[in-house]
Motif scaffolding. Structure first.
Motif, PDB file in Angstrom:
ATOM      1  N   GLU A  91       0.816  -1.219   0.000  1.00 52.21           N
ATOM      2  CA  GLU A  91       0.000   0.000   0.000  1.00 52.21           C
ATOM      3  C   GLU A  91       0.850   1.270   0.000  1.00 52.21           C
ATOM      4  N   GLY A  92       2.115   1.142   0.298  1.00 53.93           N
ATOM      5  CA  GLY A  92       2.976   2.311   0.390  1.00 53.93           C
ATOM      6  C   GLY A  92       3.329   2.889  -0.963  1.00 53.93           C
ATOM      7  N   LYS A  93       4.062   3.973  -0.908  1.00 54.11           N
ATOM      8  CA  LYS A  93       4.547   4.598  -2.138  1.00 54.11           C
ATOM      9  C   LYS A  93       5.801   5.376  -1.802  1.00 54.11           C
ATOM     10  N   GLY A  94       6.527   5.713  -2.843  1.00 55.71           N
ATOM     11  CA  GLY A  94       7.763   6.435  -2.628  1.00 55.71           C
ATOM     12  C   GLY A  94       8.133   7.278  -3.825  1.00 55.71           C
ATOM     13  N   THR A  95       9.278   7.931  -3.686  1.00 57.54           N
ATOM     14  CA  THR A  95       9.827   8.727  -4.779  1.00 57.54           C
ATOM     15  C   THR A  95      11.324   8.453  -4.869  1.00 57.54           C
ATOM     16  N   VAL A  96      11.840   8.576  -6.074  1.00 59.19           N
ATOM     17  CA  VAL A  96      13.277   8.478  -6.300  1.00 59.19           C
ATOM     18  C   VAL A  96      13.742   9.753  -6.985  1.00 59.19           C
TER      19      VAL A  96
END
Length: 148
Positions: free
Chosen positions: A15-20
């Motif tokens: 369910e998480g999310k991120g950025t690079v």
């Protein structure tokens, strides 16, 4: 030289999310998530970024190899396909296939083939990824492009 990339992840795996991001800012807060990595969600993923890095590194390495032979390519178009498989030990990058279309008028095929093989073996990204099987397909376009 030291080059930096960074990632921020929030939440659980599914369910998480991120950025690079990259230090240069070329990639800035690009979204990634479980769905962008293992499904077809919108955003990027580490394997896609590795593919782009490998394609870029290989193209530059081949240009250098050709330059050492006194040859300047008109164009080198490389696509890298990274295969991520679930093994007993977990998810693993098992292979990378480089697909090259090179436009080099008048080049000797044997010289080209040697330069391509040397670039595949010698590019720094190939070296760091040596645990994976790295294959290469080349297409040499030795005729000059003509415009209509």
């Amino acid at each position: 030289m030291v080059r930096k990339g960074s990632a921020v992840w929030n939440g659980s795996l599914k369910e998480g999310k991120g950025t690079v991001s990259t230090e240069s800012g070329t990639v800035s807060n690009a979204q990634y998530s479980f769905s962008t990595r293992f499904e077809n969600g919108k955003g990027t993923n580490p394997e896609e970024l590795i593919a782009a890095a490998h394609a870029g590194c290989f193209s530059m390495a081949l240009s250098a190899q050709l330059g050492n032979a006194g040859i300047t390519p008109q164009s080198l178009e490389t696509t890298a396909a990274v295969t991520l498989e679930k093994l007993d030990s977990g998810f693993t990058i098992t292979k990378i296939h480089l697909d090259l279309v090179a436009r080099i008028p008048g080049v000797d095929k044997a010289v080209f083939d040697k330069a391509a093989a040397d670039a595949k073996a010698g590019c720094p990204v190939s070296k760091v990824l040596k645990a994976a099987e790295i294959t290469l397909t080349t297409k040499l376009l030795s005729e000059s492009a003509t415009s209509a």
